[in-house]
Scaffold this motif. Structure first.
Motif, mmCIF file in Angstrom:
data_model
loop_
_atom_site.group_PDB
_atom_site.id
_atom_site.type_symbol
_atom_site.label_atom_id
_atom_site.label_comp_id
_atom_site.label_asym_id
_atom_site.label_seq_id
_atom_site.Cartn_x
_atom_site.Cartn_y
_atom_site.Cartn_z
ATOM 1 N N TYR A 212 17.850 -43.055 56.865
ATOM 2 C CA TYR A 212 18.494 -44.242 56.296
ATOM 3 C C TYR A 212 18.349 -44.289 54.770
ATOM 4 C CZ TYR A 212 19.104 -45.803 61.074
ATOM 5 O OH TYR A 212 19.472 -45.890 62.402
ATOM 6 N N SER A 215 21.184 -42.441 53.506
ATOM 7 C CA SER A 215 22.391 -43.268 53.571
ATOM 8 C C SER A 215 22.454 -44.244 52.400
ATOM 9 C CB SER A 215 22.433 -44.044 54.891
ATOM 10 O OG SER A 215 22.499 -43.168 55.990
ATOM 11 N N ILE A 216 21.279 -44.798 52.019
ATOM 12 C CA ILE A 216 21.226 -45.680 50.859
ATOM 13 C C ILE A 216 21.607 -44.915 49.605
ATOM 14 C CG2 ILE A 216 19.608 -46.903 49.326
ATOM 15 C CD1 ILE A 216 18.203 -47.948 51.837
ATOM 16 N N ILE A 232 22.623 -51.113 55.911
ATOM 17 C CA ILE A 232 21.736 -50.002 56.264
ATOM 18 C C ILE A 232 20.308 -50.482 56.472
ATOM 19 C CG2 ILE A 232 20.693 -47.861 55.383
ATOM 20 C CD1 ILE A 232 23.421 -47.490 53.812
ATOM 21 N N LYS A 235 18.750 -51.435 59.754
ATOM 22 C CA LYS A 235 18.564 -50.383 60.748
ATOM 23 C C LYS A 235 17.282 -49.576 60.539
ATOM 24 C CE LYS A 235 23.598 -49.796 60.931
ATOM 25 N NZ LYS A 235 24.727 -48.884 60.649
#
Length: 348
Positions: A212, A215-216, A232, A235
């Motif tokens: 994650y 993803s950030i 995000i 999660k």
């Protein structure tokens, strides 16, 4: 790190005004005191704050120009210290390429800022030259059962010493043994390392969190960056950096030191930031204590008057009064839990 709720300082500390935004010392709010200390090792333009989304606007207002507004990072959900630190490391890599991160809680009390800066500089040097994770240990002054402990290799002659193990909050008997051995320090929750080094540890030891964080990183620069990061964040698994990384690593260094540190975690530790009188009483605001000892009374507006009481904490705010024995100060959190259970959000 400034996202906590400080529930043990209820009713003064609330969701939107947690401990780090309170002026407990009578001088300045705690987060601003933390910022001032860190300017001993870093330029103010290189200081970041990670806070809760619900607190961000007040945080920006409270710190004023001390920290750049775009360096106040917002967590859309509480996901413990690994997410907080990983998010900050990802942001730093994005903005600086890499850099040494000095990570501290925003709500601890430190009496000697000059000694603190000296210890941090030693930790920074160790992180720069070894590429290892470095933590700050507090030389214990009494056998506390409320702090975690770090055992280190006392025979090592370097200032930054190899860590043998982390120990959870011990019994009084164990804490006394640790003090007597001279091989243990309190775990302060302060860390120093390269942003790239800690993210490498995330990839190895907390791959679910690291996924994650990537993803950030990919969200940076998007037109809807804030919305993407908020989505995000919900999660990310909730896990502490101590449990997820520090306790699993075999090559950590600790710099022991003493600089008048206290985490001021509950009302019974209030004497770290306020001077008690000859009877052990601490009085803030409009207070009248007669024939009383070892009592903390904190008045927001109304007079607090007490006769013949001992070992109490009495706190008055606009909407409530809290009374507890000092021995049960840690249990103030139970009041918050009960109010939450009853849906009394206006008091939280």
């Amino acid at each position: 790190m400034a996202g906590g709720g400080g529930t043990r300082f209820w009713p003064l500390s609330r969701k939107h005004t947690p401990k780090q935004l309170l002026n407990l010392s009578g001088k300045e709010i705690m987060v601003n005191e933390a910022i001032a200390r860190l300017t001993g090792v870093a330029n103010s333009n290189d200081i970041f704050i990670v806070t809760n989304a619900a607190q961000k606007d007040l945080m920006i207002k409270s710190v004023g120009q001390r920290v750049l507004e775009n360096h106040i990072l917002s967590e859309s959900a509480a996901r413990n210290t690994s997410a907080c630190i990983g998010y900050a490391a990802t942001e730093i890599l994005h903005k600086y390429g890499d850099g040494i991160m000095v990570i501290t809680p925003s709500d601890a009390y430190i009496k000697d800022a000059e000694k603190f800066a000296g210890i941090l500089k030693e930790a920074i040097f160790a992180a720069e030259t070894t590429d290892k994770l470095v933590t700050i240990g507090i030389n214990p002054t009494f056998p506390s059962t409320g702090y975690g402990y770090i055992e280190y290799d006392k025979s090592n002659m370097d200032i930054a010493k190899p860590v043998k193990r982390f120990v959870e909050k011990p019994s009084l008997e164990k804490a006394s043994e640790y003090i007597e051995s001279g091989n243990f320090v309190w775990n302060s929750g302060m860390f120093v390392w390269k942003a790239s080094t800690i993210l490498q540890k995330f990839s190895e030891l907390l791959p679910e969190v690291y996924k994650y964080l990537l993803s950030i990183s990919e969200a940076f620069g998007n037109s809807n960056e804030k919305e993407l990061i908020a989505e995000i964040y919900h999660k990310i698994p909730s896990i502490s950096v101590d449990y997820g990384i520090m306790e699993k690593c075999s090559d950590i260094l600790v710099v022991p030191g003493e600089f008048g540190w206290n985490d001021v975690g509950s009302w019974d530790t209030f004497d770290a930031v306020r001077q008690a009188d000859n009877d052990g009483n601490i009085q803030v605001g409009d207070v009248l204590l007669l024939d009383s000892k070892n009592t903390t009374a904190y008045s927001n507006k109304k007079l607090i008057a007490a006769v013949g009481v001992e070992n109490l904490v009495i706190v008055e705010t606009d909407d409530c009064i809290m009374v507890c024995s000092k021995e049960r100060a840690q249990d103030v959190k139970k009041i918050v839990d009960k109010l939450k259970e009853e849906g009394r959000e206006e008091l939280l």
